[in-house]
Design a protein around this motif. Structure first.
Motif, PDB file in Angstrom:
ATOM      1  N   TYR A 138       0.757  -1.616   0.100  1.00 33.41           N
ATOM      2  CA  TYR A 138       0.133  -0.104  -0.113  1.00 33.41           C
ATOM      3  C   TYR A 138       1.092   1.227   0.336  1.00 33.41           C
ATOM      4  CZ  TYR A 138      -4.040  -2.573   1.095  1.00 33.41           C
ATOM      5  OH  TYR A 138      -5.459  -3.403   0.736  1.00 33.41           O
ATOM      6  N   SER A 215      -9.841   6.010   1.690  1.00 27.91           N
ATOM      7  CA  SER A 215     -11.004   4.407   1.612  1.00 27.91           C
ATOM      8  C   SER A 215     -10.043   4.026   0.426  1.00 27.91           C
ATOM      9  CB  SER A 215     -11.972   5.360   0.432  1.00 27.91           C
ATOM     10  OG  SER A 215     -12.059   5.862  -0.241  1.00 27.91           O
ATOM     11  N   GLU A 216      -9.199   4.039  -0.530  1.00 27.33           N
ATOM     12  CA  GLU A 216      -7.914   3.576  -0.897  1.00 27.33           C
ATOM     13  C   GLU A 216      -6.624   2.760  -0.403  1.00 27.33           C
ATOM     14  OE1 GLU A 216      -7.916   5.942  -4.202  1.00 27.33           O
ATOM     15  OE2 GLU A 216      -9.774   6.297  -4.165  1.00 27.33           O
ATOM     16  N   ARG A 293      -8.399  10.367  -9.914  1.00 25.84           N
ATOM     17  CA  ARG A 293      -8.286   9.013 -10.411  1.00 25.84           C
ATOM     18  C   ARG A 293      -7.196   9.304 -10.295  1.00 25.84           C
ATOM     19  NH1 ARG A 293     -12.274   6.137 -13.152  1.00 25.84           N
ATOM     20  NH2 ARG A 293     -10.801   6.895 -14.820  1.00 25.84           N
TER      21      ARG A 293
ATOM     22  N   ILE B  12      -6.898  -6.568  -0.128  1.00 27.70           N
ATOM     23  CA  ILE B  12      -7.372  -5.822   0.724  1.00 27.70           C
ATOM     24  C   ILE B  12      -8.774  -6.247   0.978  1.00 27.70           C
ATOM     25  CG2 ILE B  12      -9.326  -3.982  -0.965  1.00 27.70           C
ATOM     26  CD1 ILE B  12      -7.672  -3.540  -2.979  1.00 27.70           C
ATOM     27  N   HIS B  16     -10.134  -3.323   6.388  1.00 25.20           N
ATOM     28  CA  HIS B  16     -10.183  -2.060   5.386  1.00 25.20           C
ATOM     29  C   HIS B  16     -11.008  -1.634   4.916  1.00 25.20           C
ATOM     30  CE1 HIS B  16      -9.349  -0.037   1.359  1.00 25.20           C
ATOM     31  NE2 HIS B  16      -8.171  -0.613   1.252  1.00 25.20           N
ATOM     32  N   SER B  18     -12.968   0.684   3.162  1.00 20.75           N
ATOM     33  CA  SER B  18     -14.078   0.448   2.532  1.00 20.75           C
ATOM     34  C   SER B  18     -14.359  -0.867   1.795  1.00 20.75           C
ATOM     35  CB  SER B  18     -13.563   1.331   1.022  1.00 20.75           C
ATOM     36  OG  SER B  18     -12.194   2.348   1.176  1.00 20.75           O
ATOM     37  N   GLU B  32      -1.518  -0.304 -11.882  1.00 28.18           N
ATOM     38  CA  GLU B  32      -2.591   0.232 -11.007  1.00 28.18           C
ATOM     39  C   GLU B  32      -3.916  -0.223 -11.785  1.00 28.18           C
ATOM     40  OE1 GLU B  32      -4.097   3.539  -8.845  1.00 28.18           O
ATOM     41  OE2 GLU B  32      -2.285   4.106  -8.017  1.00 28.18           O
ATOM     42  N   ASP B 121     -16.587   6.312  -0.692  1.00 31.98           N
ATOM     43  CA  ASP B 121     -15.824   5.446  -1.081  1.00 31.98           C
ATOM     44  C   ASP B 121     -14.669   6.427  -2.203  1.00 31.98           C
ATOM     45  OD1 ASP B 121     -15.745   3.620   0.820  1.00 31.98           O
ATOM     46  OD2 ASP B 121     -17.145   2.469  -1.024  1.00 31.98           O
ATOM     47  N   LEU B 351      -7.232   0.452  -8.892  1.00 30.50           N
ATOM     48  CA  LEU B 351      -7.985   0.490  -7.594  1.00 30.50           C
ATOM     49  C   LEU B 351      -8.860   1.353  -7.605  1.00 30.50           C
ATOM     50  CD1 LEU B 351      -6.859  -0.667  -5.373  1.00 30.50           C
ATOM     51  CD2 LEU B 351      -5.347   0.853  -4.778  1.00 30.50           C
ATOM     52  N   ALA B 352      -8.807   2.369  -7.307  1.00 26.52           N
ATOM     53  CA  ALA B 352      -9.575   3.712  -7.176  1.00 26.52           C
ATOM     54  C   ALA B 352     -11.085   2.796  -7.728  1.00 26.52           C
ATOM     55  CB  ALA B 352      -9.418   4.841  -7.230  1.00 26.52           C
ATOM     56  N   ILE B 355     -12.634   0.443  -5.313  1.00 23.12           N
ATOM     57  CA  ILE B 355     -13.118   0.824  -4.634  1.00 23.12           C
ATOM     58  C   ILE B 355     -14.922   1.141  -4.301  1.00 23.12           C
ATOM     59  CG2 ILE B 355     -13.096   2.251  -2.100  1.00 23.12           C
ATOM     60  CD1 ILE B 355     -11.050  -0.186  -2.587  1.00 23.12           C
TER      61      ILE B 355
END
Lengths: 358, 370
Positions: A138, A215-216, A293, B12, B16, B18, B32, B121, B351-352, B355
């Motif tokens: 992360y 949140s990520e 993003r 994940i 976590h 979210s 990503e 989120d 990734l974003a 979520i």
């Protein structure tokens, strides 16, 4: 007494800035609470004013956890590398006019603004060190994001500052403040918009808070930090926010200059008020916007801010050639140009890269 | 010199912020971009279906509360309806009205949470969520008035509900129903046309109607794909045939449609509430439960009955051997089946996006793992 001057101002900066940062942290939490229909911290002391103190005691007594598989030395040094530049920014900020009580450490440094741009980039290395030393995926993703983000946004930031330098004819921050008969926010609204957006991205604040996106990325690069090291990251983030607000106040809002000539003796207070103003806007944005993003973030820097900042420089340069000294009435065409350009560019470029239909 | 790259796999969850509960996603990233996804659940398994076999029919009601704990009333309802159909129990009209009232209140409450967490989120740091909490709080107060609980209500009984509406309930609900459309407008003003939100959610995580139907997806996720499927109309139960409401549908089946559909459904729920309030006011007080023995013994047989819970088709399959407890009880949790479509939606996105796609499905792990 040269060393006395240094000793005094180093003391002032190291003493006043953390206090101010703690006050601002309290302010942010209270303000954010107001924005979010909740009271915010209100238990420790009147209006929760002792909350930062309570937090400080908490983090100091917490266990310092170091990942076994991490790079221990890098993990140890990283918070310092992040924290130091945030403090270094304040060394060149002029607090008050020549002959005032507290002028600042080296307010007349002739490459002042260059120094700020250079110093503020150092903290990115610290972020990467933190991520690398933590040996956490992360953290690493967050550091990649941070590198790309800072490299991209440094360019519009520097170009927006260049507009100010062109208009003031000097890189010294004192000189820039003195050149602002009319604050540059009015004279160069486009430059201010670009500077402000790019600075928000540099600070990793919403809507560009990708690298610590809760949140990520959970906490991003400082996910493996605890105790005082974590607190240093936290402090650095806010110190840097205050630092950038101070730079914005100095470059665009007239620094210590008193508006309408009210109380010119207390320039340093005016500076604090202006810092607070910029800070509150950043806070307001944080309480309002969703996050962009990664690809949109990069696209925004290169397709929106970068061309606009080039146009901005071109306009300022042309104006200073045509009307040396940049008379005050230029604020009308400049505001009009800024409005038109932002509207046109928003039409040309959409965040989703053309995918968005409203 | 070429740089050697390799895909990275990241866990994940299960802890976590979210993943909406104790849920784990083993994701393989190329940079990503997501190239592989393996959802792992079962961390919250409590064996609810097995527990039913050791309890009487009535004793199982509080356990249904714990399945979808954000929409407990709907769970109560789904289970009670199944048992009532199995035992052939007719409900007094007032009980049906009360059930519709609380069911729609539950839908609003659930959608408020779903929309709020979706925006959270997206990175809108808690502000929209806390705005939605303001109204959810009012609903929870209403539920509190009704049955003394704020989360796990245990309000419904086989053959009706546990107690009648208190005198102060209907005026309070009327006030809420009057205010709610204004609040919904406010949510829409806040973010629905925000450039960043549109850029983040439009066209992201598209689920085609075929994929959705094949994966047995239901509820708002299915309707967002443009399929007009609502159990309240398709397989009517209770007094829904007498009530007027529209079934909003999406166009593209992306995350934005799912988000916006929930807002529209809230408006429809308010409409249903208005009609149900007018209806219930004409009914006599005190008749809120059919005469049912406290130890229900449905005849030998089996039943599958379903309701439209806020998250989708909530079904209960009960087999009775004529005894005091079910021989077999099976829950069809909409969260779980909607979650199975996750991989189709996220592959190739970032990734974003993962979520927010997960957030747009609106899952509750209590229902997924059961």
């Amino acid at each position: 007494m040269d060393w006395l001057h240094w000793l005094f101002y180093v003391g002032v900066i190291l003493g006043a800035v953390p206090v101010m940062v703690m006050a601002f942290i309290w302010l942010e939490r209270r303000g954010l609470g107001r924005l979010q229909l909740r009271p915010g911290p209100n238990r420790a002391g009147p209006f929760g004013i002792l909350q930062p103190v309570a937090d400080a005691i908490k983090v100091l007594t917490k266990e310092d956890i170091v990942p076994v598989a991490g790079d221990h030395w890098v993990h140890f040094v990283a918070p310092l590398v992040v924290f130091a530049p945030a403090m270094l920014v304040f060394t060149v900020i002029p607090f008050q006019e020549d002959g005032g009580l507290v002028r600042g450490l080296v307010p007349d440094l002739n490459i002042g603004i260059l120094y700020i741009v250079a110093v503020s980039s150092i903290s990115t290395i610290g972020v990467f060190m933190a991520a690398w030393g933590s040996n956490n995926k992360y953290s690493l993703i967050s550091a990649f994001r941070s590198m790309a983000q800072v490299v991209s946004y440094e360019i519009p930031l520097a170009l927006a500052i260049l507009g100010v330098v062109l208009a003031a004819g000097t890189m010294s921050l004192t000189g820039i403040v003195q050149a602002q008969a009319v604050p540059f926010i009015v004279m160069q609204p486009l430059g201010f918009i670009i500077f402000f957006i790019a600075a928000t991205a540099e600070l990793n604040r919403t809507p560009f808070d990708l690298m610590e996106a809760e949140s990520e990325m959970v906490a991003g690069y400082h996910i493996e930090y605890s105790g005082m090291k974590f607190a240093l990251f936290y402090l650095a983030e806010y110190a840097y926010t205050v630092g950038i607000s101070a730079i914005a106040a100095t470059l665009f809002l007239g620094g210590w200059k008193a508006p309408w000539g009210v109380g010119p003796q207390v320039g340093v207070l005016w500076l604090v008020v202006k810092i607070l103003l910029v800070f509150m806007v950043i806070l307001w944005i944080r309480g309002t916007f969703p996050r962009v993003r990664v690809d949109q973030l990069m696209g925004f820097a290169w397709k929106f801010l970068f061309p606009l900042s080039l146009i901005n420089i071109f306009i300022i340069a042309a104006e200073s050639l045509a009307w040396p000294g940049l008379p005050w009435w230029l604020l009308f065409p400049n505001t009009a140009i800024a409005l038109v350009l932002v509207v046109v560019w928003s039409g040309l470029f959409r965040l989703g890269g053309g995918r968005v239909q409203v | 010199m070429a740089i050697r790259t390799q895909p990275v796999s990241i866990n994940i969850g299960p802890q976590h912020p979210s993943t909406h509960g104790v849920f784990r996603l083993r994701v393989t990233f190329d940079g990503e971009v997501i190239i592989g996804l393996e959802p792992i659940f079962g961390y919250l398994h409590r064996g609810k279906e097995k527990l039913a076999e050791a309890r009487t029919y009535t004793q199982f009601i509080p356990i249904t509360d714990r399945a979808d704990y954000l929409a407990s009333m709907s769970n109560n309802w789904g289970y009670c309806l199944a048992v009532e159909r199995l035992a052939g129990i007719e409900l007094p009209e007032r009980a049906e009205y009360i059930r519709v009232l609380v069911g729609e209140m539950m839908r609003i409450s659930n959608h408020l949470m779903a929309v709020g967490f979706f925006l959270n989120d997206c990175g809108a740091f808690f502000t929209p969520l806390l705005y939605m909490y303001r109204e959810r709080e009012k609903l929870l107060d209403l539920f509190d008035m009704l049955c003394g609980q704020r989360l796990n209500y245990n309000y419904m009984r086989i053959g009706g509900v546990s107690q009648d509406l208190p005198v102060e309930f209907l005026p309070a609900l009327k006030k809420f129903v009057q205010e709610m459309p204004g609040y919904i407008d406010e949510y829409e003003q806040l973010l629905t046309t925000n450039e960043i939100l549109l850029a983040r959610s439009k066209g992201v995580g598209v689920l085609s109607p075929e994929q959705a139907v094949n994966a047995s997806v239901s509820g708002p996720v299915l309707r967002a794909c443009g399929v007009e499927w609502d159990i309240r109309r398709a397989d009517p139960y209770s007094i829904y045939p007498q009530l007027e409401f529209d079934i909003p549908t999406g166009i593209q089946g992306d995350t934005y449609d799912r988000f916006y559909l929930r807002i529209q459904e809230m408006r429809q729920s308010v409409r249903i509430l208005q009609q149900a309030i007018t209806g219930i006011e004409q009914l006599p007080h005190g008749v809120y439960r059919a005469h049912v023995l406290s130890l229900v013994r449905p005849p030998k047989g089996e039943v599958y009955s379903r309701i439209e819970s806020p998250k989708g088709e909530l079904g209960y399959y009960i087999v009775s051997d004529g005894g005091v407890s079910p021989w077999r009880c099976r829950m069809r949790g909409p969260s779980q089946l909607n979650l199975t479509a996750l991989r189709d939606m996220v592959l190739g996105w970032k990734l974003a996006d993962l979520i927010i796609i997960l957030g747009s499905i609106d899952i509750v792990m209590g229902e997924v793992d059961r």
